[in-house]
Design a protein around this motif. Structure first.
Motif, PDB file in Angstrom:
ATOM      1  N   LEU A  77       0.835  -1.193   0.000  1.00 42.80           N
ATOM      2  CA  LEU A  77       0.000   0.000   0.000  1.00 42.80           C
ATOM      3  C   LEU A  77       0.873   1.247   0.000  1.00 42.80           C
ATOM      4  O   LEU A  77       1.819   1.348   0.779  1.00 42.80           O
ATOM      5  N   CYS A  79       0.167   4.931   0.709  1.00 37.23           N
ATOM      6  CA  CYS A  79      -0.903   5.767   1.261  1.00 37.23           C
ATOM      7  C   CYS A  79      -0.956   7.139   0.612  1.00 37.23           C
ATOM      8  O   CYS A  79       0.069   7.707   0.242  1.00 37.23           O
ATOM      9  N   TYR A 107       6.540   1.724  -1.227  1.00 38.48           N
ATOM     10  CA  TYR A 107       5.275   1.488  -0.545  1.00 38.48           C
ATOM     11  C   TYR A 107       5.464   1.768   0.937  1.00 38.48           C
ATOM     12  O   TYR A 107       6.536   1.550   1.491  1.00 38.48           O
ATOM     13  N   THR A 125     -10.388  -4.711  -1.066  1.00 33.79           N
ATOM     14  CA  THR A 125      -9.514  -3.761  -1.769  1.00 33.79           C
ATOM     15  C   THR A 125     -10.265  -2.475  -2.109  1.00 33.79           C
ATOM     16  O   THR A 125      -9.663  -1.404  -2.147  1.00 33.79           O
ATOM     17  N   LEU A 128     -10.142  -0.515   1.044  1.00 36.87           N
ATOM     18  CA  LEU A 128      -8.768  -0.075   1.266  1.00 36.87           C
ATOM     19  C   LEU A 128      -8.353   1.032   0.299  1.00 36.87           C
ATOM     20  O   LEU A 128      -7.453   1.823   0.604  1.00 36.87           O
ATOM     21  N   SER A 129      -9.001   1.109  -0.855  1.00 35.48           N
ATOM     22  CA  SER A 129      -8.613   2.089  -1.874  1.00 35.48           C
ATOM     23  C   SER A 129      -8.751   3.538  -1.385  1.00 35.48           C
ATOM     24  O   SER A 129      -8.105   4.430  -1.923  1.00 35.48           O
ATOM     25  N   GLN A 134      -2.632   0.403  -4.359  1.00 39.49           N
ATOM     26  CA  GLN A 134      -2.344  -0.946  -3.866  1.00 39.49           C
ATOM     27  C   GLN A 134      -1.777  -1.838  -4.958  1.00 39.49           C
ATOM     28  O   GLN A 134      -2.142  -1.697  -6.119  1.00 39.49           O
TER      29      GLN A 134
END
Length: 171
Positions: A77, A79, A107, A125, A128-129, A134
């Motif tokens: 990930l 961020c 990452y 996912t 999480l996006s 990702q």
């Protein structure tokens, strides 16, 4: 190359660590029998290893596939600046995450995630996006896990070799 630690470990300490990594439920009587000490002497050695921070916890290893979570993935990930997963979320929001590491490099995080299906992966996912870009890698098989740490012997070669079976090429 022997492991250097803040506390010098002798052969008996290493024997205790090997045995407890294999089975943390051993009684002091059984552990002592395996390492050649009395139960009280074994208890004292274990307490010293705990006090030194070498033994940090005891726990059950759970087979997540038996709990209906057969899909294991690793997600890298990156961020978004204002949505860092480490700073703006909590573990309760993502119960699928088994382990989470903060990284250096391209990452910022590596997540080990257990899921029930591809549909679950897609939904995860998507949630999480919100936090960043990702890259997802699905685990197809596990060669080994929870390897026993045993760096007592100076002949430990940290470079993969054909003896360890990691590299079959001729050198």
């Amino acid at each position: 190359m022997a492991l250097q630690s803040e506390r010098s470990l002798d052969q008996t300490d290493w024997k205790i660590l090997r045995e407890l990594q294999k089975d943390a439920r051993l009684s002091y009587n059984e552990l002592g029998r395996r390492v050649g000490l009395s139960a009280p002497a074994t208890a004292e050695r274990v307490r010293k290893l705990e006090d030194a921070g070498i033994i940090t916890s005891y726990g059950a290893q759970v087979e997540v596939t038996k709990l209906g979570l057969p899909l294991l993935v690793f997600i890298q990930l990156r961020c978004f600046p204002d949505h860092c997963l480490f700073k703006t979320s909590s573990a309760e929001k993502f119960p699928e995450i088994l382990e989470m590491y903060k990284l250096s490099g391209n990452y910022c995080a590596l997540l080990k995630v257990a899921l029930s299906s591809m549909e679950h992966l897609e939904a995860f996912t998507e949630r999480l996006s919100f936090y960043g870009e990702q890259t997802t890698n699905v685990v197809t098989s596990n060669l080994f896990s929870q390897q026993v740490i045993d760096w007592e012997k100076p002949e430990v070669n940290l470079r993969p070799s054909t003896q360890q079976g990691w590299d079959k090429r001729k050198r």
